[in-house]
Design a protein around this motif. Structure first.
Motif, mmCIF file in Angstrom:
data_model
loop_
_atom_site.group_PDB
_atom_site.id
_atom_site.type_symbol
_atom_site.label_atom_id
_atom_site.label_comp_id
_atom_site.label_asym_id
_atom_site.label_seq_id
_atom_site.Cartn_x
_atom_site.Cartn_y
_atom_site.Cartn_z
ATOM 1 N N UNK A 274 -6.805 2.626 -0.621
ATOM 2 C CA UNK A 274 -6.979 4.111 -1.078
ATOM 3 C C UNK A 274 -8.050 4.536 -0.319
ATOM 4 N N UNK A 275 -9.180 3.889 0.064
ATOM 5 C CA UNK A 275 -10.479 4.161 0.775
ATOM 6 C C UNK A 275 -10.348 3.910 2.202
ATOM 7 N N UNK A 276 -9.903 3.030 2.734
ATOM 8 C CA UNK A 276 -9.486 2.705 4.088
ATOM 9 C C UNK A 276 -8.179 2.176 4.280
ATOM 10 N N UNK A 277 -7.256 2.853 5.023
ATOM 11 C CA UNK A 277 -5.930 2.354 5.206
ATOM 12 C C UNK A 277 -6.114 1.077 5.995
ATOM 13 N N UNK A 278 -4.779 0.381 6.056
ATOM 14 C CA UNK A 278 -4.878 -0.764 6.908
ATOM 15 C C UNK A 278 -5.029 -0.238 8.362
ATOM 16 N N UNK A 279 -4.131 0.796 8.605
ATOM 17 C CA UNK A 279 -4.137 1.361 10.119
ATOM 18 C C UNK A 279 -5.729 1.716 10.614
ATOM 19 N N UNK A 280 -6.501 2.203 9.676
ATOM 20 C CA UNK A 280 -7.645 2.638 9.952
ATOM 21 C C UNK A 280 -8.691 1.628 9.788
ATOM 22 N N UNK A 281 -8.542 0.506 9.187
ATOM 23 C CA UNK A 281 -9.153 -0.575 9.512
ATOM 24 C C UNK A 281 -9.087 -1.528 10.671
ATOM 25 N N UNK A 282 -7.701 -1.480 10.968
ATOM 26 C CA UNK A 282 -7.498 -2.115 12.335
ATOM 27 C C UNK A 282 -7.982 -1.303 13.749
#
Length: 416
Positions: A274-282
């Motif tokens: 909810x804070x950092x999506x998996x896509x944004x983390x990658x």
């Protein structure tokens, strides 16, 4: 013997290019066919090394592997009619990502009290499968003391092994006995799962690890499908801390429970989707960071500049620092040339816990040596490589001469 963690970074090679060779690596695919800037890439990596040398007091490095790989060129029967990606494979500079060079088990964890290293076979990708023989030559030179190090053969090629990028270690301090966590994949949707479970188990046995302090955890297939081709794209550990995305593992809570049983002092710093999506983390490589213990005892997270540019990621980091967690600093670094090919700060380093006095000093950085490396890069590394340059003899001569100049400057002509 004084054991410390030494980060060995790969010096970015003079053939650094964007050929898009790595299936499942979103950044690599996105930048395929772009011009690359080897000189800038190598200087960015060297600046990161200098920064960590200043923070930690010790820093290692490995030199680029021979490129183009003439043996692979011959084996591929290249005649000009092949696809560009096949022609580019012998030119790959991907050995700069030394997190894939080997799996390392420090002496406190092994039955014989020696540091064990197994070069990764990297068989899933052609351009990486060529690396291990030359990588092993460097490992055998850098860690030549058989009183302190054991260097194994890679695991059999039918079992994919990607090295330390899928391996974590938890401990009270680097010099203490640790729990080693091997993360493997099973399915990645359209992308291959590169780390085979049996490869991890074979390495653990060869390294003579205690079963009660050795764990095997499955990576989340959704993370692989999203572009987390290695575990270190979604999780990193340092001493007692596991810094992880909430969707890193196939069964997140079971993974935490298993680690806590083996290592009760575990502290989890979890970033929720909810804070950092998996896509944004990658995309930003928040977790492909160097989590370091500073001389003060505080932990610092060395992240790519892309993290500071992401409102979601930087907002979470700012909120974390405002709390009372174990990570007390977040330090952005510019490794944009590496990032564009799919490798952040963590990809660029192999962690080896050992006594620096047992390492061949030619592989340990100091400021004078960093100046020599910088001078060679500035004088010999190509400023730019365009896709049409790959496979040409003028570029081959330039790349070979550049590497040779570096080996001579570092008294490493034996690796020529």
């Amino acid at each position: 013997m004084s054991l410390v963690e030494i980060n060995f970074d790969g010096i970015v090679g003079p053939s650094h290019n964007y050929a898009g060779l790595s299936l499942g690596n979103i950044a690599s695919a996105a930048h395929a066919g772009d011009p690359s800037y080897p000189r800038a890439a190598a200087l960015q990596g060297l600046a990161k090394m200098r920064g960590n040398l200043a923070r930690l007091g010790v820093q290692g490095f490995f030199v680029p592997l021979p490129r183009p790989n003439r043996a692979l060129q011959a084996a591929l029967a290249l005649d000009g009619s092949e696809p560009p990606q096949l022609r580019a494979a012998p030119w790959s500079a991907s050995a700069m990502w030394t997190a894939n060079a080997a799996t390392v088990s420090p002496a406190p964890d092994t039955a014989d009290g020696k540091c064990h290293l197994t070069p990764a076979n990297l068989v899933t990708m052609l351009h990486r499968a060529q690396e291990w023989p030359d990588t092993r030559r460097q490992l055998e030179l850098a860690f030549a003391s058989r009183d302190h190090f054991v260097i194994h053969d890679p695991v059999p090629p039918s079992l994919g092994d990607e090295g330390a990028a899928n391996h974590m270690r938890l401990c009270q301090s680097h010099a203490d006995v640790g729990v080693e966590v091997f993360v493997y994949g099973k399915s990645g949707g359209p992308f291959p799962a590169r780390q085979h479970e049996q490869a991890s188990r074979l390495i653990a046995r060869a390294h003579r690890l205690a079963p009660e302090r050795t764990l095997f955890i499955e990576q989340n297939p959704a993370a692989i499908a999203a572009g987390a081709f290695h575990n270190d794209v979604v999780a990193v550990a340092n001493e007692r801390v596991l810094f992880t995305h909430a969707e890193a593992f196939a069964d997140q809570e079971a993974a935490y429970e298993a680690i806590r049983r083996a290592f009760p002092a575990l502290e989890v710093v979890e970033v929720p989707a909810s804070a950092v999506s998996l896509d944004e983390a990658i995309r930003t490589y928040l977790f492909n960071a160097q989590l370091l213990t500073l001389p003060s005892g505080e932990m610092a997270l060395v992240v790519p500049e892309e993290c500071r540019e992401s409102p979601a990621v930087w907002g979470w980091c700012t909120a974390m620092l405002a709390g009372n967690g174990p990570i007390r600093q977040v330090i952005p670094v510019d490794v944009r040339q590496s990032m564009a090919n799919g490798g952040g700060p963590a990809c660029l380093r192999l962690r080896v816990v050992c006594d620096p006095a047992t390492v061949d000093p030619r592989f340990l950085l100091d400021e004078a040596k960093a100046d020599r490396i910088a001078a060679v890069i500035e004088a010999h590394w190509p400023e730019q490589i365009d896709p049409s340059d790959i496979g040409t003899e003028p570029l081959a001569r330039s790349v070979i001469a550049a590497r040779q100049a570096l080996l001579e400057a570092l008294d490493l002509a034996a690796l020529g």
